[in-house]
Design a protein around this motif. Structure first.
Motif, PDB file in Angstrom:
ATOM      1  N   GLN A 188      -2.737  17.567 -23.259  1.00 54.56           N
ATOM      2  CA  GLN A 188      -3.932  17.824 -22.661  1.00 54.56           C
ATOM      3  C   GLN A 188      -4.597  16.705 -21.498  1.00 54.56           C
ATOM      4  OE1 GLN A 188      -8.265  17.888 -24.571  1.00 54.56           O
ATOM      5  NE2 GLN A 188      -7.339  19.844 -25.195  1.00 54.56           N
ATOM      6  N   ALA A 189      -4.514  15.504 -21.933  1.00 56.46           N
ATOM      7  CA  ALA A 189      -4.806  14.563 -20.900  1.00 56.46           C
ATOM      8  C   ALA A 189      -3.809  14.453 -19.731  1.00 56.46           C
ATOM      9  CB  ALA A 189      -4.701  13.060 -21.587  1.00 56.46           C
TER      10      ALA A 189
ATOM     11  N   SER B 282     -14.948  13.032 -18.897  1.00 57.93           N
ATOM     12  CA  SER B 282     -13.542  12.802 -19.796  1.00 57.93           C
ATOM     13  C   SER B 282     -13.024  11.448 -19.391  1.00 57.93           C
ATOM     14  CB  SER B 282     -12.749  13.804 -19.739  1.00 57.93           C
ATOM     15  OG  SER B 282     -13.123  15.008 -20.287  1.00 57.93           O
ATOM     16  N   TRP B 283     -13.288  10.642 -18.371  1.00 57.10           N
ATOM     17  CA  TRP B 283     -12.548   9.837 -17.784  1.00 57.10           C
ATOM     18  C   TRP B 283     -13.553   8.750 -16.986  1.00 57.10           C
ATOM     19  CZ3 TRP B 283      -7.769   9.523 -19.965  1.00 57.10           C
ATOM     20  CH2 TRP B 283      -7.241  10.917 -20.346  1.00 57.10           C
TER      21      TRP B 283
ATOM     22  N   SER C 122      -9.884   7.127 -21.438  1.00 54.29           N
ATOM     23  CA  SER C 122     -10.704   8.427 -22.021  1.00 54.29           C
ATOM     24  C   SER C 122     -11.751   8.253 -22.681  1.00 54.29           C
ATOM     25  CB  SER C 122      -9.457   9.025 -22.998  1.00 54.29           C
ATOM     26  OG  SER C 122      -9.302   8.056 -24.093  1.00 54.29           O
TER      27      SER C 122
ATOM     28  N   VAL D  31      -5.653   5.292 -23.621  1.00 56.75           N
ATOM     29  CA  VAL D  31      -6.679   5.966 -24.341  1.00 56.75           C
ATOM     30  C   VAL D  31      -7.243   5.177 -25.609  1.00 56.75           C
ATOM     31  CG1 VAL D  31      -5.411   8.115 -24.022  1.00 56.75           C
ATOM     32  CG2 VAL D  31      -4.684   6.488 -25.978  1.00 56.75           C
TER      33      VAL D  31
ATOM     34  N   LEU E 274     -10.514  17.159 -23.102  1.00 59.06           N
ATOM     35  CA  LEU E 274     -10.314  16.468 -21.952  1.00 59.06           C
ATOM     36  C   LEU E 274      -9.614  17.003 -20.722  1.00 59.06           C
ATOM     37  CD1 LEU E 274      -8.355  13.551 -23.991  1.00 59.06           C
ATOM     38  CD2 LEU E 274     -10.680  13.189 -23.093  1.00 59.06           C
ATOM     39  N   ASP E 275     -10.899  17.084 -19.815  1.00 60.53           N
ATOM     40  CA  ASP E 275     -10.608  17.711 -18.552  1.00 60.53           C
ATOM     41  C   ASP E 275     -10.275  16.599 -17.594  1.00 60.53           C
ATOM     42  OD1 ASP E 275     -13.143  16.814 -17.989  1.00 60.53           O
ATOM     43  OD2 ASP E 275     -14.203  19.003 -18.547  1.00 60.53           O
ATOM     44  N   SER E 276     -10.479  17.026 -16.433  1.00 55.17           N
ATOM     45  CA  SER E 276     -10.414  16.239 -15.274  1.00 55.17           C
ATOM     46  C   SER E 276     -11.559  15.680 -14.616  1.00 55.17           C
ATOM     47  CB  SER E 276      -9.589  16.965 -13.927  1.00 55.17           C
ATOM     48  OG  SER E 276     -10.472  18.077 -13.588  1.00 55.17           O
TER      49      SER E 276
ATOM     50  N   LEU F 209      -3.535  16.226 -27.775  1.00 55.53           N
ATOM     51  CA  LEU F 209      -4.421  15.754 -27.006  1.00 55.53           C
ATOM     52  C   LEU F 209      -4.022  14.996 -25.674  1.00 55.53           C
ATOM     53  CD1 LEU F 209      -6.834  14.558 -29.552  1.00 55.53           C
ATOM     54  CD2 LEU F 209      -7.640  16.042 -27.874  1.00 55.53           C
ATOM     55  N   ALA F 210      -2.742  14.267 -25.978  1.00 52.12           N
ATOM     56  CA  ALA F 210      -1.897  13.589 -25.078  1.00 52.12           C
ATOM     57  C   ALA F 210      -1.609  14.665 -24.032  1.00 52.12           C
ATOM     58  CB  ALA F 210      -0.732  12.788 -25.584  1.00 52.12           C
TER      59      ALA F 210
ATOM     60  N   LEU G  13      -3.293   6.391 -17.736  1.00 53.65           N
ATOM     61  CA  LEU G  13      -4.417   6.573 -18.739  1.00 53.65           C
ATOM     62  C   LEU G  13      -4.244   5.638 -19.931  1.00 53.65           C
ATOM     63  CD1 LEU G  13      -4.120  10.557 -18.606  1.00 53.65           C
ATOM     64  CD2 LEU G  13      -5.395   9.185 -17.047  1.00 53.65           C
TER      65      LEU G  13
END
Length: 368
Positions: free
Chosen positions: A73-74, A106-107, A159, A85, A197-199, A70-71, A83
């Protein structure tokens, strides 16, 4: 990062996540005045030579299963960003995270007067810069990071969902005494499946917050005149924000009276918390609905989003986050169960308020 007195916790955290290849960094002056920054500087600077990004975790955190993937991915989705989390459940950013879950992003931008550092993912060069960033060791590490962000005209993001949870321990700098329990706003570890987690970044311009010191709702409003990727926010009491859009105090009192008809039937809420605070929480979450109306097309979509497991989990931390400083845990959890439908109703009603105000204004516009 840890203190020698808590090294065992750090070792257990390391051993639970071998895929992260964590290195333990201890406070270099364990008998000195309490300072997270002393250890943070060493942790920020402990960047592997071939790393593109650097993850720093405090010893009293729990990490979601699969955190390494996941990290990565982020980092791939937001390669140049700072970021966080983890976002504490009563913070400004916690409310942004919950609204971000409703929005489906996601953010969200960090809008607190500090940058959460308990679980932080940053580009490697940023980590190295932070290790040398000038500041007195008495300064909190989260405020030093905020100063760095401001000096470099950056934005920090949190996140949705959070990838870390605060498991609770005696704070070395007194945070547990000042704040009470400090759990995550929306911990991915309580979800059956962690979303990708996308942009996608929130387009919110309004984040209402129940002030944890005051029990009063404040609206954080992004300045529409500036670059929307920047986080220039102003604060105004939520009832005044609504008044500027045509919601009168008599409106609020009448709507609140209707909303509380069932809530106050058995009187239990009033044994746990005062009416004025219940009113402020209702105003706060009516404003949640107003905020959601900016980013969702219709009430049906809001209703669908409110049934999403991630939104449900965010809602479960909402009341505890609001009352963390005022009530013991058993009372606040009972209050959460009682107020869940009430708060959801406030959000749904708030979503209809912009259309209601537009309909109210239409006849006057036609007469003029």
């Amino acid at each position: 990062m840890t203190h020698p007195s808590r090294r065992r916790a750090a070792e257990e955290l390391r051993d639970r996540h071998p895929d992260l290849d964590l290195t333990i960094v201890e406070d270099p002056e364990p008998d000195g005045p309490p300072s997270a920054l002393r250890t943070a500087r060493l942790a920020w600077g402990a960047v592997a030579p071939d790393a593109t990004h650097h993850l720093v975790i405090q010893d009293d955190m729990e990490l979601v299963e699969g955190i390494a993937g996941l990290a990565r991915q982020a980092a791939a989705a937001m390669p140049d960003q700072i970021l966080s989390v983890f976002s504490e459940w009563g913070s400004r950013t916690a409310h942004a995270v919950r609204l971000g879950a409703i929005e489906g992003v996601s953010w969200v931008p960090v809008i607190d007067p500090y940058i959460p550092t308990a679980a932080l993912l940053v580009p490697a060069q940023v980590a190295l810069d932070l290790a040398k960033f000038p500041a007195d060791d008495s300064a909190p590490d989260d405020l030093v990071l905020l100063e760095y962000v401001r000096e470099h005209d950056l934005v920090a993001y949190a996140s949705v969902p959070n990838l870390a949870e605060h498991i609770g321990s005696r704070s070395l700098v007194g945070n547990d005494t000042f704040w009470g329990p400090r759990h995550a706003a929306l911990y991915a570890g309580r979800l059956e499946a962690v979303p990708t987690l996308d942009s996608t970044v929130s387009q919110q311009t309004l984040v209402p917050q129940m002030l944890p010191w005051d029990g009063f709702s404040l609206a954080l409003v992004r300045d529409a005149r500036v670059d929307p990727t920047r986080t220039h926010w102003s604060a105004i009491p939520t009832f005044l924000y609504l008044a500027e859009r045509g919601v009168t105090v008599p409106d609020l009192l009448a709507w609140y009276g209707e909303a509380t008809a069932d809530l106050f039937t058995d009187g239990e809420v009033r044994t746990l918390v005062g009416d004025s605070v219940v009113f402020q929480s209702w105003v706060n979450h009516l404003a949640y609905g107003v905020a959601a109306a900016e980013v969702l097309p219709d009430l049906a979509t809001l209703t669908e989003r409110m049934s999403d497991p991630m939104v449900i989990e965010g809602m479960r931390t909402l009341v505890p986050g609001m009352f963390q400083r005022f009530l013991p845990v058993p009372s606040v959890l009972r209050l959460r169960d009682i107020m869940d439908d009430f708060i959801r109703g406030a959000i749904r009603f708030g979503f209809t308020v912009p259309a209601l105000l537009a309909a109210r204004a239409a006849p006057a516009a036609e007469r003029s």
